[in-house]
Design a protein around this motif. Structure first.
Motif, short mmCIF file in Angstrom:
data_model
loop_
_atom_site.label_atom_id
_atom_site.label_comp_id
_atom_site.label_asym_id
_atom_site.label_seq_id
_atom_site.Cartn_x
_atom_site.Cartn_y
_atom_site.Cartn_z
N GLY A 13 0.81 -1.21 0.00
CA GLY A 13 0.00 0.00 0.00
C GLY A 13 0.84 1.26 0.00
N VAL A 14 2.00 1.24 0.66
CA VAL A 14 2.88 2.40 0.69
C VAL A 14 3.37 2.73 -0.71
CG1 VAL A 14 5.02 3.34 1.62
CG2 VAL A 14 3.59 1.87 3.05
N THR A 15 3.80 1.70 -1.44
CA THR A 15 4.29 1.90 -2.80
C THR A 15 3.16 2.30 -3.74
OG1 THR A 15 5.98 0.23 -2.38
CG2 THR A 15 5.58 0.82 -4.67
N GLU A 16 2.01 1.70 -3.58
CA GLU A 16 0.89 2.01 -4.47
C GLU A 16 0.43 3.46 -4.29
OE1 GLU A 16 -2.05 -0.87 -3.62
OE2 GLU A 16 -0.98 -2.52 -4.56
N ARG A 17 0.42 3.95 -3.06
CA ARG A 17 0.01 5.34 -2.84
C ARG A 17 1.03 6.30 -3.44
NH1 ARG A 17 -1.39 3.19 2.25
NH2 ARG A 17 0.54 3.97 3.16
N LYS A 18 2.31 5.98 -3.32
CA LYS A 18 3.33 6.85 -3.91
C LYS A 18 3.25 6.82 -5.44
CE LYS A 18 5.77 8.97 -2.14
NZ LYS A 18 5.70 10.40 -1.79
N ASN A 19 3.03 5.64 -6.03
CA ASN A 19 2.86 5.57 -7.48
C ASN A 19 1.64 6.35 -7.94
OD1 ASN A 19 5.12 3.96 -7.79
ND2 ASN A 19 3.98 2.04 -7.73
N HIS A 20 0.59 6.31 -7.14
CA HIS A 20 -0.62 7.07 -7.47
C HIS A 20 -0.33 8.57 -7.49
CE1 HIS A 20 -4.93 7.85 -7.78
NE2 HIS A 20 -4.78 8.73 -6.81
N THR A 21 0.46 9.02 -6.53
CA THR A 21 0.81 10.44 -6.48
C THR A 21 1.63 10.84 -7.70
OG1 THR A 21 0.84 10.38 -4.06
CG2 THR A 21 1.99 12.21 -5.13
N ILE A 22 2.58 10.01 -8.09
CA ILE A 22 3.42 10.31 -9.25
C ILE A 22 2.59 10.36 -10.53
CG2 ILE A 22 5.34 9.46 -10.66
CD1 ILE A 22 6.54 8.29 -8.11
N VAL A 23 1.69 9.40 -10.69
CA VAL A 23 0.86 9.35 -11.90
C VAL A 23 -0.06 10.57 -11.97
CG1 VAL A 23 -1.01 8.08 -13.02
CG2 VAL A 23 0.96 6.85 -12.14
#
Length: 230
Positions: A13-23
């Protein structure tokens, strides 16, 4: 910056939230300047560049770049006027401000603006229960949960606390700005749990494929029989 343990899907979830922010940052920049899709890689790189040099609560009085490289990043020196594209892209160098309203439908269409249907999702269950579309979305969520056997109703054990839940509502749109669907999700309030009171273990046991292969080879080598209790 947050550290995650290797081979621990529980922390995805930590990585997915950061990827969501970048996208989302890349999409916003490309939509703001009306860039074509082949600039997507550059937009993502720019988003990561900005995030690594922006202040964050995870690192006190440092940027992520400084915490990783142990030195301050170089000062920004962006000169937009000297950018020369490989092919003419007129919307990038347009002097018209995007916050100014268009004077005609043709002008709004040519500028690439998308007009979304204005609809704000409900903030709680009481508001959602008054509208048919959100009641239907909640019924679909409950039906999906029952179909997948997500939970099992049991009696509350002595000394255990009940974890609450809440509804999250979101309106999804199509590329042209029209409404695609109304989505309702039922989520548990896991943040209300306390270590040592509601749970004692931080990670669930997860089997890694390398361990499975090694264990299978061991059984074959010694001619053992594997019995499953599932």
């Amino acid at each position: 910056m947050r550290l995650t343990a290797r081979y621990s899907p529980q922390q995805n979830g930590v990585t997915e939230r950061k990827n969501h922010t970048i996208v989302e940052m890349a999409r916003s920049m490309m939509a703001g300047k009306e860039l074509p899709k082949f600039f997507w890689a550059e937009a993502v790189n720019t988003s990561v560049y900005i995030l690594n040099r922006s202040p964050t609560k995870m690192v006190l009085n440092k940027t992520l770049y400084e915490a990783w490289h142990q030195r301050k990043p170089q000062s920004w020196n962006w000169v937009v006027d000297q950018i020369v594209p490989s092919q003419p892209i007129s919307p990038i160098f347009s002097s018209k401000r995007r916050d100014q309203p268009s004077t005609s439908d043709d002008e709004r269409t040519s500028s690439g603006d998308i007009e979304l249907e204005s609809e704000s999702p409900p903030q709680n269950f009481d508001e959602a229960a008054k509208e048919k579309v959100w009641k239907k979305a909640m019924d679909e969520e409950i039906a999906c949960i029952e179909k997948n056997h997500t939970w099992e109703l049991v009696d509350l054990s002595d000394g255990k606390n009940v974890i609450g839940f809440k509804w999250i509502y979101k309106t999804k749109y199509k590329e042209d700005g029209s409404i695609h669907k109304h989505k309702a999700r039922l989520v548990a309030k896991g943040y209300s749990q306390q270590l040592g009171v509601d749970f004692t273990e931080i990670f669930a046991s997860v089997e890694e494929w390398r361990q499975s292969v090694l264990f299978s080879l061991y059984l074959l080598n010694w001619d053992y029989q594997l019995i499953s209790w599932i």
